[in-house]
Design a protein around this motif. Sequence first.
Motif, PDB file in Angstrom:
ATOM      1  N   GLN A   1      30.638   0.033 -31.301  1.00  0.00           N
ATOM      2  CA  GLN A   1      31.096  -1.105 -32.113  1.00  0.00           C
ATOM      3  C   GLN A   1      32.502  -1.557 -31.699  1.00  0.00           C
TER       4      GLN A   1
ATOM      5  N   HIS B   1      33.458  -5.053 -29.950  1.00  0.00           N
ATOM      6  CA  HIS B   1      34.416  -5.901 -30.648  1.00  0.00           C
ATOM      7  C   HIS B   1      35.529  -6.319 -29.662  1.00  0.00           C
TER       8      HIS B   1
ATOM      9  N   SER C   1      34.324  -8.889 -27.306  1.00  0.00           N
ATOM     10  CA  SER C   1      34.199 -10.197 -27.969  1.00  0.00           C
ATOM     11  C   SER C   1      35.544 -10.918 -27.975  1.00  0.00           C
ATOM     12  N   GLU C   2      36.603 -10.174 -28.245  1.00  0.00           N
ATOM     13  CA  GLU C   2      37.932 -10.801 -28.272  1.00  0.00           C
ATOM     14  C   GLU C   2      38.280 -11.365 -26.887  1.00  0.00           C
TER      15      GLU C   2
ATOM     16  N   GLU D   1      38.221 -21.383 -26.040  1.00  0.00           N
ATOM     17  CA  GLU D   1      39.466 -22.030 -26.466  1.00  0.00           C
ATOM     18  C   GLU D   1      40.392 -22.303 -25.281  1.00  0.00           C
TER      19      GLU D   1
ATOM     20  N   LYS E   1      47.462 -18.629 -29.788  1.00  0.00           N
ATOM     21  CA  LYS E   1      46.246 -18.067 -30.383  1.00  0.00           C
ATOM     22  C   LYS E   1      45.438 -17.304 -29.328  1.00  0.00           C
TER      23      LYS E   1
ATOM     24  N   LYS F   1      27.266  -5.366 -25.315  1.00  0.00           N
ATOM     25  CA  LYS F   1      27.164  -6.720 -25.880  1.00  0.00           C
ATOM     26  C   LYS F   1      28.549  -7.273 -26.212  1.00  0.00           C
ATOM     27  N   TYR F   2      28.601  -8.530 -26.507  1.00  0.00           N
ATOM     28  CA  TYR F   2      29.768  -9.157 -27.153  1.00  0.00           C
ATOM     29  C   TYR F   2      29.210 -10.210 -28.097  1.00  0.00           C
TER      30      TYR F   2
ATOM     31  N   GLN G   1      36.111  -8.451 -40.923  1.00  0.00           N
ATOM     32  CA  GLN G   1      37.087  -7.440 -40.504  1.00  0.00           C
ATOM     33  C   GLN G   1      37.989  -6.925 -41.616  1.00  0.00           C
TER      34      GLN G   1
ATOM     35  N   LEU H   1      36.799  -3.787 -42.591  1.00  0.00           N
ATOM     36  CA  LEU H   1      36.959  -2.795 -41.508  1.00  0.00           C
ATOM     37  C   LEU H   1      38.359  -2.178 -41.508  1.00  0.00           C
TER      38      LEU H   1
ATOM     39  N   TYR I   1      40.745   2.608 -35.770  1.00  0.00           N
ATOM     40  CA  TYR I   1      40.067   1.304 -35.889  1.00  0.00           C
ATOM     41  C   TYR I   1      40.633   0.543 -37.093  1.00  0.00           C
TER      42      TYR I   1
ATOM     43  N   MET J   1      27.260 -14.536 -36.746  1.00  0.00           N
ATOM     44  CA  MET J   1      28.226 -13.523 -36.277  1.00  0.00           C
ATOM     45  C   MET J   1      28.138 -12.233 -37.085  1.00  0.00           C
TER      46      MET J   1
ATOM     47  N   GLY K   1      25.689 -10.623 -37.821  1.00  0.00           N
ATOM     48  CA  GLY K   1      24.614  -9.753 -37.350  1.00  0.00           C
ATOM     49  C   GLY K   1      23.286 -10.110 -37.979  1.00  0.00           C
TER      50      GLY K   1
ATOM     51  N   PRO L   1      19.357  -2.213 -37.377  1.00  0.00           N
ATOM     52  CA  PRO L   1      19.097  -0.768 -37.246  1.00  0.00           C
ATOM     53  C   PRO L   1      20.318   0.121 -37.478  1.00  0.00           C
ATOM     54  N   ASN L   2      21.516  -0.416 -37.255  1.00  0.00           N
ATOM     55  CA  ASN L   2      22.700   0.456 -37.340  1.00  0.00           C
ATOM     56  C   ASN L   2      23.361   0.493 -38.711  1.00  0.00           C
TER      57      ASN L   2
HETATM   58  N1  FAQ Z   1      26.317 -10.944 -31.434  1.00  0.00           N
HETATM   59  O1  FAQ Z   1      22.361  -3.032 -36.419  1.00  0.00           O
HETATM   60  P1  FAQ Z   1      23.225  -4.216 -36.268  1.00  0.00           P
HETATM   61  C1  FAQ Z   1      36.176 -12.627 -33.291  1.00  0.00           C
HETATM   62  C2  FAQ Z   1      23.844  -6.544 -32.116  1.00  0.00           C
HETATM   63  S1  FAQ Z   1      35.611 -11.083 -32.992  1.00  0.00           S
HETATM   64  C3  FAQ Z   1      25.830 -10.101 -30.522  1.00  0.00           C
HETATM   65  O2  FAQ Z   1      23.475  -5.064 -37.479  1.00  0.00           O
HETATM   66  P2  FAQ Z   1      25.999  -3.337 -36.242  1.00  0.00           P
HETATM   67  C4  FAQ Z   1      37.637 -12.916 -33.096  1.00  0.00           C
HETATM   68  C5  FAQ Z   1      24.485  -5.200 -32.438  1.00  0.00           C
HETATM   69  O3  FAQ Z   1      25.557  -4.930 -31.552  1.00  0.00           O
HETATM   70  C6  FAQ Z   1      33.857 -11.175 -33.212  1.00  0.00           C
HETATM   71  N2  FAQ Z   1      25.214  -8.943 -30.845  1.00  0.00           N
HETATM   72  O4  FAQ Z   1      24.615  -3.787 -35.579  1.00  0.00           O
HETATM   73  C7  FAQ Z   1      37.794 -14.134 -32.309  1.00  0.00           C
HETATM   74  C8  FAQ Z   1      23.306  -4.276 -32.281  1.00  0.00           C
HETATM   75  O5  FAQ Z   1      23.053  -4.018 -30.911  1.00  0.00           O
HETATM   76  P3  FAQ Z   1      23.430  -2.581 -30.195  1.00  0.00           P
HETATM   77  C9  FAQ Z   1      33.259  -9.844 -33.032  1.00  0.00           C
HETATM   78  C10 FAQ Z   1      25.109  -8.664 -32.148  1.00  0.00           C
HETATM   79  O6  FAQ Z   1      26.892  -2.915 -35.151  1.00  0.00           O
HETATM   80  C11 FAQ Z   1      37.736 -15.390 -32.891  1.00  0.00           C
HETATM   81  C12 FAQ Z   1      22.142  -5.123 -32.737  1.00  0.00           C
HETATM   82  O7  FAQ Z   1      22.551  -6.471 -32.646  1.00  0.00           O
HETATM   83  N3  FAQ Z   1      33.425  -9.046 -34.224  1.00  0.00           N
HETATM   84  O8  FAQ Z   1      35.394 -13.427 -33.610  1.00  0.00           O
HETATM   85  C13 FAQ Z   1      25.610  -9.496 -33.146  1.00  0.00           C
HETATM   86  O9  FAQ Z   1      25.785  -2.399 -37.363  1.00  0.00           O
HETATM   87  C14 FAQ Z   1      37.924 -16.545 -32.122  1.00  0.00           C
HETATM   88  C15 FAQ Z   1      21.695  -4.781 -34.148  1.00  0.00           C
HETATM   89  O10 FAQ Z   1      22.687  -5.179 -35.126  1.00  0.00           O
HETATM   90  C16 FAQ Z   1      33.062  -7.758 -34.254  1.00  0.00           C
HETATM   91  O11 FAQ Z   1      32.593  -7.206 -33.279  1.00  0.00           O
HETATM   92  C17 FAQ Z   1      26.241 -10.681 -32.749  1.00  0.00           C
HETATM   93  N4  FAQ Z   1      26.744 -11.547 -33.638  1.00  0.00           N
HETATM   94  O12 FAQ Z   1      26.545  -4.691 -36.905  1.00  0.00           O
HETATM   95  C18 FAQ Z   1      38.058 -14.029 -30.948  1.00  0.00           C
HETATM   96  C19 FAQ Z   1      33.311  -7.050 -35.568  1.00  0.00           C
HETATM   97  N5  FAQ Z   1      25.350  -8.933 -34.344  1.00  0.00           N
HETATM   98  O13 FAQ Z   1      24.943  -2.523 -30.178  1.00  0.00           O
HETATM   99  C20 FAQ Z   1      38.259 -15.195 -30.167  1.00  0.00           C
HETATM  100  C21 FAQ Z   1      32.951  -5.602 -35.523  1.00  0.00           C
HETATM  101  C22 FAQ Z   1      24.697  -7.791 -34.102  1.00  0.00           C
HETATM  102  O14 FAQ Z   1      22.845  -1.513 -31.106  1.00  0.00           O
HETATM  103  C23 FAQ Z   1      38.203 -16.453 -30.771  1.00  0.00           C
HETATM  104  N6  FAQ Z   1      31.535  -5.378 -35.444  1.00  0.00           N
HETATM  105  N7  FAQ Z   1      24.546  -7.629 -32.783  1.00  0.00           N
HETATM  106  O15 FAQ Z   1      22.834  -2.654 -28.856  1.00  0.00           O
HETATM  107  C24 FAQ Z   1      30.729  -5.318 -36.532  1.00  0.00           C
HETATM  108  O16 FAQ Z   1      31.158  -5.472 -37.670  1.00  0.00           O
HETATM  109  C25 FAQ Z   1      29.280  -4.999 -36.300  1.00  0.00           C
HETATM  110  O17 FAQ Z   1      29.141  -4.446 -35.009  1.00  0.00           O
HETATM  111  C26 FAQ Z   1      28.338  -6.244 -36.437  1.00  0.00           C
HETATM  112  C27 FAQ Z   1      26.913  -5.802 -36.102  1.00  0.00           C
HETATM  113  C28 FAQ Z   1      28.388  -6.761 -37.867  1.00  0.00           C
HETATM  114  C29 FAQ Z   1      28.737  -7.353 -35.471  1.00  0.00           C
END
Ligand code: FAQ
Length: 324
Positions: A46, A50, A53-54, A61, A80, A115-116, A145, A148, A156, A206, A208, A215-216
């Motif tokens: 995770q 994350h 993704s950043e 942008e 930014k 992934k991202y 977040q 988080l 983290y 975003m 998820g 699954p997670n």
């Molecule tokens: N995109 O079982 P879950 C930002 C994957 S930062 C792609 O629900 P989990 C700042 C997931 O990895 C944005 N893949 O998974 C910014 C898993 O696959 P894996 C990023 C996704 O981990 C702004 C599978 O699907 N933020 O925006 C996505 O419990 C502007 C099953 O899903 C974070 O990373 C998706 N949207 O929950 C920067 C926050 N969603 O890994 C620049 C931290 C799910 O098993 C400009 N992460 N998947 O192969 C989290 O909170 C969690 O990891 C989730 C997913 C909520 C994203």
Amino acid sequence: MTTVTETLSPADEAGQEIFDRLIAEDSRIEPTDWMPAAYRRTLTRQISQHAHSEIIGMQPEANWITRAPSLKRKAILIAKVQDEAGHGLYLYSAAETLRTGRDKLVEQLLDGSAKYSSIFNYPARTWADIGAIGWLVDGAAIANQVPLCRASYAPYGRAMVRVCKEESFHQRQGWEILFELANGTPAQKQMAQEAINRFYGPALQMFGPPDDDSPNSQQSMAWKIKRFSNDELRQRFVDMIVPQAEALGLHFEDPDLKWNEERGHYDFGELDWTEFKSVVRGEGPCNTQRMQRRRQAFDDGAWVREAAAAYAEKYHSADSQLIA
Ligand code: FAQ
């Protein structure tokens, strides 16, 4: 407490007991504490995704830095994008405390095994999209977040505190771009409306997949990494952005979006999960371009990594001579 079956030695059993107690007490796990291998793996996955993704998120942008409509807007946008690089840095550092080196984590991004976030595979077509990214994408990032910051893994959570402060500034700058456009000429207002039409669905994705297809989530919530489910956070976000859109004089093109008095929440329409899955598989509008740029940037940065390593080597040997 852990639902993942592992064969434990007596020392591990003692470690597991302490770990379970710390989680039950809502205390925090530090890098030197014993932790289950699956907890370590989940966090590494995770946090590194994350971080990726950043870093990838800088691209849509950065695409507008040379075309920002004024010097002030350009300076804000550069700041930014630099912040996003900083977030990547804190997160890679937090992930490294789990004992996987950054070179390995970056390799996983570049070979496509990590992934991202799906959102960064959509293009930023107009200046209003920069507003929509700030308001909706950073807004969704904050909603995800803030909980988080209380993640059970201490490095983290600590990284998230600073990231969230910076993200709130990002969200406000996005909202302010849209506010100016929405109160500008009819063409500017239309540009703002079209931008939020494009970003509404992908921003909600975003959080998820839906809870019954995540699954997670269950294990991550039991470990108190995640404090809320994907759907809970998505609902919170919708409840937050609807009045904000009204204040902008804009709306979301979702015929099912309406206040539900009984639930005390907004109902909203089903998202396009087929599209989400295809974007995550690498088939979104910009996946190929994002990865090509990232690989190119990595190759172009080879001389910097070599120079940094040579510098570290030189000063390391100078220090050893001093100590000798
Ligand atoms: N995109 O079982 P879950 C930002 C994957 S930062 C792609 O629900 P989990 C700042 C997931 O990895 C944005 N893949 O998974 C910014 C898993 O696959 P894996 C990023 C996704 O981990 C702004 C599978 O699907 N933020 O925006 C996505 O419990 C502007 C099953 O899903 C974070 O990373 C998706 N949207 O929950 C920067 C926050 N969603 O890994 C620049 C931290 C799910 O098993 C400009 N992460 N998947 O192969 C989290 O909170 C969690 O990891 C989730 C997913 C909520 C994203």
